[in-house]
Design a protein around this motif. Structure first.
Motif, PDB file in Angstrom:
ATOM      1  N   VAL A   8       0.819  -1.196   0.000  1.00  0.00           N
ATOM      2  CA  VAL A   8       0.000   0.000   0.000  1.00  0.00           C
ATOM      3  C   VAL A   8       0.857   1.252   0.000  1.00  0.00           C
ATOM      4  CG1 VAL A   8      -1.650   1.300   1.399  1.00  0.00           C
ATOM      5  CG2 VAL A   8      -1.924  -1.166   1.108  1.00  0.00           C
ATOM      6  N   LYS A   9       1.824   1.324   0.877  1.00  0.00           N
ATOM      7  CA  LYS A   9       2.619   2.539   0.986  1.00  0.00           C
ATOM      8  C   LYS A   9       3.583   2.703  -0.176  1.00  0.00           C
ATOM      9  CE  LYS A   9       1.511   3.205   5.516  1.00  0.00           C
ATOM     10  NZ  LYS A   9       1.395   4.048   6.527  1.00  0.00           N
ATOM     11  N   SER A  10       3.833   1.646  -0.968  1.00  0.00           N
ATOM     12  CA  SER A  10       4.669   1.795  -2.156  1.00  0.00           C
ATOM     13  C   SER A  10       3.970   2.651  -3.187  1.00  0.00           C
ATOM     14  CB  SER A  10       4.995   0.437  -2.767  1.00  0.00           C
ATOM     15  OG  SER A  10       5.755  -0.327  -1.891  1.00  0.00           O
ATOM     16  N   LEU A  11       2.652   2.637  -3.152  1.00  0.00           N
ATOM     17  CA  LEU A  11       1.891   3.423  -4.111  1.00  0.00           C
ATOM     18  C   LEU A  11       1.893   4.900  -3.758  1.00  0.00           C
ATOM     19  CD1 LEU A  11      -1.212   1.173  -4.711  1.00  0.00           C
ATOM     20  CD2 LEU A  11       0.645   1.653  -6.293  1.00  0.00           C
ATOM     21  N   LEU A  12       2.204   5.232  -2.551  1.00  0.00           N
ATOM     22  CA  LEU A  12       2.242   6.624  -2.159  1.00  0.00           C
ATOM     23  C   LEU A  12       3.402   7.268  -2.877  1.00  0.00           C
ATOM     24  CD1 LEU A  12       1.722   6.184   1.665  1.00  0.00           C
ATOM     25  CD2 LEU A  12       0.018   6.268  -0.126  1.00  0.00           C
ATOM     26  N   LEU A  13       3.173   8.356  -3.506  1.00  0.00           N
ATOM     27  CA  LEU A  13       4.169   9.009  -4.359  1.00  0.00           C
ATOM     28  C   LEU A  13       5.585   8.578  -4.045  1.00  0.00           C
ATOM     29  CD1 LEU A  13       3.561  12.762  -5.065  1.00  0.00           C
ATOM     30  CD2 LEU A  13       3.800  10.901  -6.657  1.00  0.00           C
ATOM     31  N   VAL A  14       5.981   7.501  -4.621  1.00  0.00           N
ATOM     32  CA  VAL A  14       7.294   6.901  -4.437  1.00  0.00           C
ATOM     33  C   VAL A  14       7.585   6.661  -2.963  1.00  0.00           C
ATOM     34  CG1 VAL A  14       9.701   6.970  -5.168  1.00  0.00           C
ATOM     35  CG2 VAL A  14       8.018   8.134  -6.518  1.00  0.00           C
ATOM     36  N   THR A  95      -3.997  15.491   1.677  1.00  0.00           N
ATOM     37  CA  THR A  95      -4.325  14.177   2.212  1.00  0.00           C
ATOM     38  C   THR A  95      -4.147  13.165   1.096  1.00  0.00           C
ATOM     39  OG1 THR A  95      -6.672  14.348   1.660  1.00  0.00           O
ATOM     40  CG2 THR A  95      -6.020  15.039   3.882  1.00  0.00           C
ATOM     41  N   LEU A  96      -3.757  11.986   1.470  1.00  0.00           N
ATOM     42  CA  LEU A  96      -3.678  10.856   0.552  1.00  0.00           C
ATOM     43  C   LEU A  96      -4.477   9.749   1.205  1.00  0.00           C
ATOM     44  CD1 LEU A  96      -2.562   9.305  -1.893  1.00  0.00           C
ATOM     45  CD2 LEU A  96      -0.575   8.752  -0.503  1.00  0.00           C
ATOM     46  N   THR A  97      -5.514   9.289   0.518  1.00  0.00           N
ATOM     47  CA  THR A  97      -6.343   8.220   1.067  1.00  0.00           C
ATOM     48  C   THR A  97      -6.285   7.012   0.151  1.00  0.00           C
ATOM     49  OG1 THR A  97      -8.319   9.070  -0.039  1.00  0.00           O
ATOM     50  CG2 THR A  97      -7.927   9.804   2.234  1.00  0.00           C
ATOM     51  N   GLN A  98      -6.450   5.849   0.754  1.00  0.00           N
ATOM     52  CA  GLN A  98      -6.530   4.610  -0.017  1.00  0.00           C
ATOM     53  C   GLN A  98      -7.627   3.751   0.580  1.00  0.00           C
ATOM     54  OE1 GLN A  98      -3.099   1.942  -0.191  1.00  0.00           O
ATOM     55  NE2 GLN A  98      -3.642   1.533  -2.303  1.00  0.00           N
ATOM     56  N   GLY A  99      -8.478   3.211  -0.295  1.00  0.00           N
ATOM     57  CA  GLY A  99      -9.538   2.325   0.132  1.00  0.00           C
ATOM     58  C   GLY A  99     -10.746   3.013   0.712  1.00  0.00           C
ATOM     59  N   GLU A 100     -10.778   4.316   0.644  1.00  0.00           N
ATOM     60  CA  GLU A 100     -11.873   5.078   1.248  1.00  0.00           C
ATOM     61  C   GLU A 100     -13.166   4.993   0.439  1.00  0.00           C
ATOM     62  OE1 GLU A 100     -12.143   9.662   1.482  1.00  0.00           O
ATOM     63  OE2 GLU A 100     -11.225   9.011   3.366  1.00  0.00           O
ATOM     64  N   ASN A 101     -13.057   4.832  -0.870  1.00  0.00           N
ATOM     65  CA  ASN A 101     -14.225   4.860  -1.742  1.00  0.00           C
ATOM     66  C   ASN A 101     -14.680   3.483  -2.203  1.00  0.00           C
ATOM     67  OD1 ASN A 101     -14.280   7.811  -1.867  1.00  0.00           O
ATOM     68  ND2 ASN A 101     -12.355   7.566  -2.938  1.00  0.00           N
ATOM     69  N   VAL A 102     -14.101   2.439  -1.638  1.00  0.00           N
ATOM     70  CA  VAL A 102     -14.423   1.067  -2.018  1.00  0.00           C
ATOM     71  C   VAL A 102     -14.805   0.322  -0.746  1.00  0.00           C
ATOM     72  CG1 VAL A 102     -13.519  -1.032  -3.103  1.00  0.00           C
ATOM     73  CG2 VAL A 102     -12.764   1.189  -3.928  1.00  0.00           C
ATOM     74  N   CYS A 105     -12.482  -2.407   2.432  1.00  0.00           N
ATOM     75  CA  CYS A 105     -11.055  -2.087   2.368  1.00  0.00           C
ATOM     76  C   CYS A 105     -10.596  -1.565   3.723  1.00  0.00           C
ATOM     77  CB  CYS A 105     -10.776  -1.001   1.325  1.00  0.00           C
ATOM     78  SG  CYS A 105     -11.157  -1.456  -0.365  1.00  0.00           S
ATOM     79  N   ASP A 106      -9.324  -1.737   3.994  1.00  0.00           N
ATOM     80  CA  ASP A 106      -8.728  -1.082   5.148  1.00  0.00           C
ATOM     81  C   ASP A 106      -8.372   0.339   4.719  1.00  0.00           C
ATOM     82  OD1 ASP A 106      -8.861  -3.369   6.728  1.00  0.00           O
ATOM     83  OD2 ASP A 106      -6.888  -4.066   6.055  1.00  0.00           O
ATOM     84  N   ASP A 107      -9.132   1.311   5.200  1.00  0.00           N
ATOM     85  CA  ASP A 107      -8.888   2.705   4.827  1.00  0.00           C
ATOM     86  C   ASP A 107      -7.571   3.174   5.421  1.00  0.00           C
ATOM     87  OD1 ASP A 107     -11.429   2.448   3.842  1.00  0.00           O
ATOM     88  OD2 ASP A 107     -12.337   3.918   5.172  1.00  0.00           O
ATOM     89  N   LEU A 108      -6.769   3.822   4.605  1.00  0.00           N
ATOM     90  CA  LEU A 108      -5.516   4.414   5.054  1.00  0.00           C
ATOM     91  C   LEU A 108      -5.516   5.881   4.687  1.00  0.00           C
ATOM     92  CD1 LEU A 108      -3.024   1.667   3.888  1.00  0.00           C
ATOM     93  CD2 LEU A 108      -3.844   2.073   6.196  1.00  0.00           C
ATOM     94  N   GLU A 109      -4.853   6.682   5.512  1.00  0.00           N
ATOM     95  CA  GLU A 109      -4.768   8.111   5.215  1.00  0.00           C
ATOM     96  C   GLU A 109      -3.404   8.640   5.640  1.00  0.00           C
ATOM     97  OE1 GLU A 109      -7.904  11.497   5.560  1.00  0.00           O
ATOM     98  OE2 GLU A 109      -6.882  11.373   7.503  1.00  0.00           O
ATOM     99  N   SER A 110      -2.860   9.494   4.797  1.00  0.00           N
ATOM    100  CA  SER A 110      -1.622  10.199   5.089  1.00  0.00           C
ATOM    101  C   SER A 110      -1.929  11.685   4.951  1.00  0.00           C
ATOM    102  CB  SER A 110      -0.535   9.782   4.099  1.00  0.00           C
ATOM    103  OG  SER A 110       0.633  10.538   4.290  1.00  0.00           O
ATOM    104  N   VAL A 111      -1.354  12.490   5.824  1.00  0.00           N
ATOM    105  CA  VAL A 111      -1.562  13.933   5.759  1.00  0.00           C
ATOM    106  C   VAL A 111      -0.216  14.635   5.832  1.00  0.00           C
ATOM    107  CG1 VAL A 111      -3.875  13.873   6.751  1.00  0.00           C
ATOM    108  CG2 VAL A 111      -1.909  14.115   8.253  1.00  0.00           C
ATOM    109  N   GLY A 112      -0.150  15.803   5.247  1.00  0.00           N
ATOM    110  CA  GLY A 112       1.077  16.584   5.281  1.00  0.00           C
ATOM    111  C   GLY A 112       0.892  17.886   4.543  1.00  0.00           C
ATOM    112  N   THR A 113       2.006  18.441   4.080  1.00  0.00           N
ATOM    113  CA  THR A 113       1.976  19.686   3.313  1.00  0.00           C
ATOM    114  C   THR A 113       2.672  19.458   1.975  1.00  0.00           C
ATOM    115  OG1 THR A 113       3.990  20.469   4.420  1.00  0.00           O
ATOM    116  CG2 THR A 113       1.870  21.170   5.349  1.00  0.00           C
TER     117      THR A 113
END
Length: 172
Positions: A8-14, A95-102, A105-113
């Motif tokens: 999952v985290k590999s898909l996060l912008l590199v 924010t970066l979310t994964q699995g939120e719209n399906v 799924c195990d919803d994951l979220e990353s936040v930052g600037t």
């Protein structure tokens, strides 16, 4: 059943690293990005959904008893893995979310600037700074970037391939 090392985290912008920091022990975390958005950043701000993942190497990730390697990683990935959405806000937060719209799924979220300088997107999150060179379409509706990733195919062979991720901007 689908099998992949494309974590999952590999898909996060590199791969924004999921490393926490504790400034009490002398660790220096980068400051959050701040300031007014420039014109290019204002145009870039918005919601971006993962649209495609294409590898240089044909890989068989689907455990379907058929030898069918493909460079189309998106079609071989689960709906949960493919539900990856960036929201770049005008206050520099993202924010970066994964699995939120399906469902299921195990919803994951990353936040930052975030900041965009030329074609370089910089993200600050989890005590890390990650810069990635993007190719942005002329009409500002898609961006792509590439990364080298390791995959484990259905035969448990680890395959390293250059992968191109494509995101599409959700129009208001």
């Amino acid at each position: 059943m689908k099998k992949t090392i494309l974590l999952v985290k590999s898909l996060l912008l590199v791969g924004i690293l999921s490393v926490s920091c504790n400034n009490d022990n002398g660790s220096d975390c980068p400051d959050a990005l701040k300031g007014e958005l420039n014109t290019a950043e204002t145009e870039f701000a918005g919601t971006w959904k993962l649209k495609d993942i294409i590898a240089d190497e044909a890989i068989d990730l689907t455990d379907d008893d058929v030898d069918n390697p493909s460079t189309d990683i998106f079609s071989q990935s689960s709906d949960c893995q493919n539900d990856l959405v960036y929201n770049f806000m005008t206050d520099r937060d993202y924010t970066l979310t994964q699995g939120e719209n399906v469902t299921d799924c195990d919803d994951l979220e990353s936040v930052g600037t975030w900041a965009l300088s030329g074609s370089t997107l910089t993200l600050v999150a989890y005590c890390t700074t990650q810069s990635t060179v993007l190719t942005i379409s002329e009409d500002d509706t898609e961006f792509t970037y590439s990364a080298n990733l390791n995959f484990k195919d259905v035969n448990d062979a680890v395959i390293t391939s250059s992968v191109i991720f494509t995101y599409e901007k959700e129009l208001p």
